[in-house]
Design a protein around this motif. Sequence first.
Motif, mmCIF file in Angstrom:
data_model
loop_
_atom_site.group_PDB
_atom_site.id
_atom_site.type_symbol
_atom_site.label_atom_id
_atom_site.label_comp_id
_atom_site.label_asym_id
_atom_site.label_seq_id
_atom_site.Cartn_x
_atom_site.Cartn_y
_atom_site.Cartn_z
ATOM 1 N N GLN A 165 20.642 11.031 1.630
ATOM 2 C CA GLN A 165 20.798 10.416 0.316
ATOM 3 C C GLN A 165 19.451 9.965 -0.241
ATOM 4 N N TYR A 166 19.449 9.797 -1.544
ATOM 5 C CA TYR A 166 18.317 9.263 -2.294
ATOM 6 C C TYR A 166 18.839 7.980 -2.900
ATOM 7 N N ALA A 167 18.298 6.836 -2.470
ATOM 8 C CA ALA A 167 18.865 5.551 -2.872
ATOM 9 C C ALA A 167 17.784 4.483 -2.973
ATOM 10 N N THR A 168 18.128 3.342 -3.580
ATOM 11 C CA THR A 168 17.196 2.217 -3.634
ATOM 12 C C THR A 168 17.417 1.313 -2.421
ATOM 13 N N HIS A 169 16.320 0.737 -1.961
ATOM 14 C CA HIS A 169 16.344 -0.156 -0.804
ATOM 15 C C HIS A 169 15.354 -1.292 -0.983
ATOM 16 N N TRP A 224 8.393 2.878 -6.487
ATOM 17 C CA TRP A 224 8.958 1.550 -6.748
ATOM 18 C C TRP A 224 10.023 1.652 -7.826
ATOM 19 N N ALA A 225 11.105 0.913 -7.644
ATOM 20 C CA ALA A 225 12.223 0.931 -8.596
ATOM 21 C C ALA A 225 12.017 -0.056 -9.738
ATOM 22 N N ASP A 226 11.112 -1.014 -9.556
ATOM 23 C CA ASP A 226 10.875 -2.011 -10.597
ATOM 24 C C ASP A 226 9.420 -2.491 -10.555
ATOM 25 N N ALA A 227 8.999 -3.106 -11.635
ATOM 26 C CA ALA A 227 7.615 -3.569 -11.756
ATOM 27 C C ALA A 227 7.293 -4.688 -10.768
ATOM 28 N N GLY A 228 8.303 -5.439 -10.358
ATOM 29 C CA GLY A 228 8.091 -6.539 -9.421
ATOM 30 C C GLY A 228 8.049 -6.121 -7.971
ATOM 31 N N HIS A 229 8.239 -4.833 -7.707
ATOM 32 C CA HIS A 229 8.243 -4.292 -6.337
ATOM 33 C C HIS A 229 9.243 -5.020 -5.434
ATOM 34 N N THR A 230 10.463 -5.224 -5.989
ATOM 35 C CA THR A 230 11.522 -5.855 -5.198
ATOM 36 C C THR A 230 12.477 -4.817 -4.602
ATOM 37 N N LYS A 231 12.397 -3.578 -5.066
ATOM 38 C CA LYS A 231 13.190 -2.455 -4.541
ATOM 39 C C LYS A 231 12.389 -1.177 -4.746
ATOM 40 N N TYR A 232 12.755 -0.164 -3.979
ATOM 41 C CA TYR A 232 12.096 1.130 -4.103
ATOM 42 C C TYR A 232 13.118 2.240 -3.896
ATOM 43 N N TRP A 233 12.793 3.432 -4.392
ATOM 44 C CA TRP A 233 13.606 4.632 -4.166
ATOM 45 C C TRP A 233 13.106 5.294 -2.893
ATOM 46 N N ALA A 234 14.055 5.750 -2.070
ATOM 47 C CA ALA A 234 13.693 6.375 -0.798
ATOM 48 C C ALA A 234 14.693 7.464 -0.424
ATOM 49 N N TYR A 235 14.227 8.397 0.379
ATOM 50 C CA TYR A 235 15.069 9.431 0.982
ATOM 51 C C TYR A 235 15.422 8.967 2.388
ATOM 52 N N VAL A 274 13.107 5.352 6.604
ATOM 53 C CA VAL A 274 13.309 5.947 5.282
ATOM 54 C C VAL A 274 11.956 6.416 4.769
ATOM 55 N N VAL A 275 11.980 7.356 3.830
ATOM 56 C CA VAL A 275 10.753 7.902 3.254
ATOM 57 C C VAL A 275 10.619 7.396 1.823
ATOM 58 N N PHE A 276 9.567 6.652 1.581
ATOM 59 C CA PHE A 276 9.302 6.033 0.286
ATOM 60 C C PHE A 276 9.035 7.090 -0.781
ATOM 61 N N ASP A 277 9.649 6.900 -1.966
ATOM 62 C CA ASP A 277 9.357 7.774 -3.097
ATOM 63 C C ASP A 277 8.546 7.007 -4.151
ATOM 64 N N ALA A 290 0.810 -1.222 0.000
ATOM 65 C CA ALA A 290 0.000 0.000 0.000
ATOM 66 C C ALA A 290 0.843 1.272 0.000
ATOM 67 N N LEU A 291 2.174 1.151 -0.040
ATOM 68 C CA LEU A 291 3.046 2.331 0.016
ATOM 69 C C LEU A 291 2.769 3.303 -1.126
ATOM 70 N N ASN A 292 2.747 4.571 -0.770
ATOM 71 C CA ASN A 292 2.667 5.672 -1.724
ATOM 72 C C ASN A 292 3.750 6.681 -1.376
ATOM 73 N N GLU A 293 4.046 7.554 -2.306
ATOM 74 C CA GLU A 293 5.041 8.601 -2.097
ATOM 75 C C GLU A 293 4.812 9.289 -0.747
ATOM 76 N N GLY A 294 5.887 9.401 0.040
ATOM 77 C CA GLY A 294 5.818 10.084 1.324
ATOM 78 C C GLY A 294 5.545 9.198 2.522
ATOM 79 N N ASP A 295 5.150 7.945 2.292
ATOM 80 C CA ASP A 295 4.952 7.028 3.410
ATOM 81 C C ASP A 295 6.312 6.622 3.973
ATOM 82 N N LEU A 296 6.308 6.075 5.175
ATOM 83 C CA LEU A 296 7.548 5.722 5.860
ATOM 84 C C LEU A 296 7.740 4.211 5.917
ATOM 85 N N ILE A 297 8.991 3.785 5.931
ATOM 86 C CA ILE A 297 9.354 2.403 6.222
ATOM 87 C C ILE A 297 10.232 2.491 7.460
ATOM 88 N N ILE A 298 9.763 1.888 8.566
ATOM 89 C CA ILE A 298 10.367 2.081 9.884
ATOM 90 C C ILE A 298 10.818 0.760 10.497
#
Length: 183
Positions: A159-163, A139-150, A134-137, A113-121
């Motif tokens: 930093q802005y990185a994938t996790h 999804w990095a891929d269609a399979g939702h195996t990684k995401y971009w976050a601040y 981290v703050v979710f930006d 259910a993550l959307n831009e601005g939600d948190l992963i704690i």
Amino acid sequence: MNRSHRWSIPALAATALLGSLALTGPANAAATDISTATAAPGITRHEEIERAKTWLTADQGKPVPYNQDHNWNDGYRQDCSGYASMMLKLPKPGPNTVALKDDGWTTPITMSALNEGDLIIKANSDSPKFRHVVVFDHWADAGHTKYWAYEQAGGVGTQYATHDYGLIKGDGYHAAHPRNLTD
């Protein structure tokens, strides 16, 4: 006229039980959530992400350095929860990671259910060195195996990185929706 009331043992026990529920039950928890939620102004997801970007270059064109013991020029702690608090306009210097999760600032959601601005704690550790947010930006891929976050991380600063935090079973990370997001 002097009246004396005689209470039966079951009536006294029921009264005591109802009184203790009133003091410690959900009504008290709801009051905490309401006061916490109203302690921060509403913010849109777009505003939150624009605020996130400011720390990427705030230190003379470089990221804000990480430091759990210091506040940045804007009054927020230079750690992960201070950074998330800055983005969300929470009271300065910002609640810590455990408070972000447990004190009414967020509500739990599923990772899907993550959307831009939600948190992963990750808040369930005995040591602050093993807690993180981290703050979710997006999804990095269609399979939702990684995401971009601040994030604000030790050794690198902002930093802005994938996790993949929260996507690995048992890693202790959980998704949460900030209560003061308005969209």
